[in-house]
Design an enzyme around this catalytic site. Structure first.
Site, mmCIF file in Angstrom:
data_model
loop_
_atom_site.group_PDB
_atom_site.id
_atom_site.type_symbol
_atom_site.label_atom_id
_atom_site.label_comp_id
_atom_site.label_asym_id
_atom_site.label_seq_id
_atom_site.Cartn_x
_atom_site.Cartn_y
_atom_site.Cartn_z
ATOM 1 N N LYS A 148 0.854 -1.198 0.000
ATOM 2 C CA LYS A 148 0.000 0.000 0.000
ATOM 3 C C LYS A 148 0.888 1.245 0.000
ATOM 4 C CE LYS A 148 -3.950 -2.152 2.323
ATOM 5 N NZ LYS A 148 -4.685 -2.309 3.587
ATOM 6 N N GLY A 157 -2.594 -6.515 8.662
ATOM 7 C CA GLY A 157 -3.185 -7.826 8.414
ATOM 8 C C GLY A 157 -2.194 -8.794 7.795
HETATM 9 N N1 ADP Z 1 8.037 -6.262 -3.808
HETATM 10 C C1 ADP Z 1 6.738 -6.415 -3.753
HETATM 11 N N2 ADP Z 1 5.983 -6.320 -4.846
HETATM 12 C C2 ADP Z 1 4.639 -6.502 -4.781
HETATM 13 N N3 ADP Z 1 3.956 -6.779 -3.654
HETATM 14 C C3 ADP Z 1 4.672 -6.876 -2.526
HETATM 15 C C4 ADP Z 1 6.076 -6.704 -2.515
HETATM 16 N N4 ADP Z 1 6.489 -6.860 -1.240
HETATM 17 C C5 ADP Z 1 5.401 -7.137 -0.499
HETATM 18 N N5 ADP Z 1 4.294 -7.155 -1.255
HETATM 19 C C6 ADP Z 1 2.915 -7.478 -0.852
HETATM 20 O O1 ADP Z 1 2.457 -6.561 0.091
HETATM 21 C C7 ADP Z 1 1.275 -7.124 0.656
HETATM 22 C C8 ADP Z 1 1.023 -6.545 2.012
HETATM 23 O O2 ADP Z 1 0.969 -5.136 1.912
HETATM 24 P P1 ADP Z 1 0.188 -4.214 2.966
HETATM 25 O O3 ADP Z 1 -1.273 -4.428 2.845
HETATM 26 O O4 ADP Z 1 0.723 -2.849 2.713
HETATM 27 O O5 ADP Z 1 0.718 -4.792 4.371
HETATM 28 P P2 ADP Z 1 -0.049 -4.929 5.772
HETATM 29 O O6 ADP Z 1 -1.359 -5.637 5.528
HETATM 30 O O7 ADP Z 1 0.863 -5.709 6.637
HETATM 31 O O8 ADP Z 1 -0.252 -3.524 6.228
HETATM 32 C C9 ADP Z 1 1.502 -8.618 0.680
HETATM 33 O O9 ADP Z 1 0.388 -9.234 0.090
HETATM 34 C C10 ADP Z 1 2.783 -8.803 -0.147
HETATM 35 O O10 ADP Z 1 2.680 -9.857 -1.084
HETATM 36 O O1 X15 Z 2 -6.110 -4.206 6.371
HETATM 37 C C1 X15 Z 2 -6.221 -3.060 6.800
HETATM 38 O O2 X15 Z 2 -5.198 -2.199 6.891
HETATM 39 P P1 X15 Z 2 -3.642 -2.639 6.976
HETATM 40 O O3 X15 Z 2 -3.291 -3.358 5.678
HETATM 41 O O4 X15 Z 2 -2.940 -1.322 7.093
HETATM 42 O O5 X15 Z 2 -3.505 -3.484 8.186
HETATM 43 C C2 X15 Z 2 -7.539 -2.529 7.319
HETATM 44 O O6 X15 Z 2 -8.551 -3.512 7.245
HETATM 45 C C3 X15 Z 2 -7.928 -1.271 6.549
HETATM 46 O O7 X15 Z 2 -8.106 -1.587 5.208
HETATM 47 P P2 X15 Z 2 -7.925 -0.433 4.097
HETATM 48 O O8 X15 Z 2 -6.456 -0.030 4.085
HETATM 49 O O9 X15 Z 2 -8.377 -1.045 2.788
HETATM 50 O O10 X15 Z 2 -8.798 0.725 4.533
#
Ligand code: ADP
Ligand code: X15
Length: 394
Positions: free
Chosen positions: A197, A351
């Site tokens: 993200k 998550g």
């Molecule tokens: N280099 C990369 N290119 C594409 N996706 C990646 C890369 N590194 C990690 N990810 C992906 O990022 C996703 C998690 O991102 P995010 O939602 O930001 O983390 P979190 O849920 O822990 O906050 C995972 O599904 C992982 O596969």
């Molecule tokens: O998975 C979530 O955020 P996170 O990836 O930052 O842990 C929450 O459910 C919020 O989801 P959103 O970032 O689509 O608003």
């Protein structure tokens, strides 16, 4: 916390609209990590035990206001039923007459799960009409969705304007643990930010630069920074319009004396799959039609060293595509370094990050696994979380 909690109100016989964060990782229609569902059980069990009629609401993924079949909450309802040992009624909508009719059939202590609230465009817009429609279902609002508390949406914020609104136990616990660790952090204090993200997380870095001693950037986020150094990133995840911002963060880190770490080498692949051809390359040699999917071995060593020498680490976002074994090494290395660093207080947020430490069997070696990624980062920045602000004061 100066907000009311479920303990401060009488819920017996009342319909309680309880916002939870069941945004869980899924594969082939099945829940692959149930951490967030388990984390909500204490509140659900308390409410049912008190004789409330519990109406649960959550989002799943980012369907952008449309019905997306794969993002229905049916599998989540099944998982909740299995974990709670309670019958869970699932509706195909999240408000309206059909839903009201199902709620009317609930007994005291009964549980119902609404459909994905993000199927409605009004949810993310915090549309007052949708918020009112949610409120019309219930007598009381409970927010236990810490992971979504940084979102001002109809089911996390708007609804609280219409009916008594209190925090659930998970929300309370997260705020307490994070508040304690982050209000006066032990140093060296390190933040590790990765994941996919990029747009959400890049903004957070600005404020982190005033708080941390070390900042590690990894995962998909790293490629915007690699580009900022002037290197090609091939087909890697890239937010082109954030490259200048990334560049300014590199400069600011220097000015502020923050040690800035990003990958020096990465694992690149010619396909987003376990069977892809892979190579380990330095960040200035990413081939144009390959994509970076994990941190390389030298980067892992650097990260582990920083972790070992930190007193407090907050980690948000995997270092690579850990769901595929071929690209799990960087994330695993960071998890293992945290598990081994006995004097380091480790907070894992998000998550997917929580799912990663669970997958590697390291979850019980972490000091705190937060159910919120973005939420814990915004909390750490010192921002007020709209989902918390909206609740009734004590
Ligand atoms: N280099 C990369 N290119 C594409 N996706 C990646 C890369 N590194 C990690 N990810 C992906 O990022 C996703 C998690 O991102 P995010 O939602 O930001 O983390 P979190 O849920 O822990 O906050 C995972 O599904 C992982 O596969
Ligand atoms: O998975 C979530 O955020 P996170 O990836 O930052 O842990 C929450 O459910 C919020 O989801 P959103 O970032 O689509 O608003």
């Amino acid at each position: 916390m100066n907000k009311k909690s479920v303990k401060d109100i009488d819920v017996k016989g009342k319909v309680v609209f309880c916002r939870v964060d069941f945004n869980v990782p899924m594969k082939d229609g099945q829940v692959t990590d149930d951490t967030r569902i388990r984390a909500a059980l204490p509140t659900i069990e308390y409410l049912t035990g008190q004789g409330a009629k519990v109406v649960l609401a959550s989002h799943l993924g980012r369907p952008k206001g449309e019905v997306v079949e794969e993002l229905r909450l049916n599998a989540v309802a099944e998982k909740l039923q299995e974990l709670s040992g309670k019958n869970v009624v699932k509706t195909d909508e999240a408000y309206g007459d059909t839903v009201k009719a199902e709620i009317a059939k609930l007994e005291e202590g009964g549980v119902l799960l609404l459909e994905n609230v993000r199927f409605y465009p009004g949810e993310e817009k915090n549309d007052p009409e949708l918020a009112k429609a949610f409120a019309d279902l219930a007598d009381i609002y409970v927010n236990d969705a810490f992971g979504a508390a940084h979102r001002a949406h109809a089911s996390t914020e708007g609804i609280a304007k219409h009916i008594p609104a209190v925090a659930g136990f998970l929300m309370e616990k997260e705020l307490e643990v994070l508040g304690k660790a982050l209000s006066n952090p032990e140093r060296p204090f390190t933040a590790i930010i990765g994941g996919a993200k990029v747009r959400d997380k890049i903004g957070v870095i600005q404020n982190l630069l005033d708080k941390v001693d070390n900042l590690i950037i990894g995962g998909g986020l790293a490629y915007t920074f690699i580009k900022a150094l002037g290197h090609d990133v091939g087909k890697s995840l890239l937010e082109e319009d954030k490259v200048d911002l990334a560049k300014s963060f590199l400069d600011q880190a220097k000015e502020k004396g923050v040690n800035f770490y990003m990958p020096v080498d990465v694992v690149v692949a010619d396909d987003f799959s376990n069977d892809a051809n892979t190579q380990i390359v330095s960040i200035d040699s990413i081939p144009s039609d390959w994509e970076g999917l994990d941190a390389g071995p030298k980067s892992r060593e650097i990260y582990a060293d920083v972790i070992k020498n930190s007193k407090l680490v907050i980690w948000n976002g995997p270092m690579g595509v850990f769901e595929l074994d071929a690209f799990a090494g960087g994330t695993k290395a960071v998890g293992e370094a945290l598990a081994e660093a006995k004097d380091t207080y480790s907070i894992i947020g998000g998550g997917d990050s929580a799912a990663a430490v669970e997958k590697f069997g390291l979850a019980d070696k972490m000091s705190h696994i937060s159910t919120g990624g973005g939420a814990s980062l915004e909390f750490m920045e010192g921002k007020e979380l709209p989902g918390v602000v909206a609740l009734n004061d004590k």
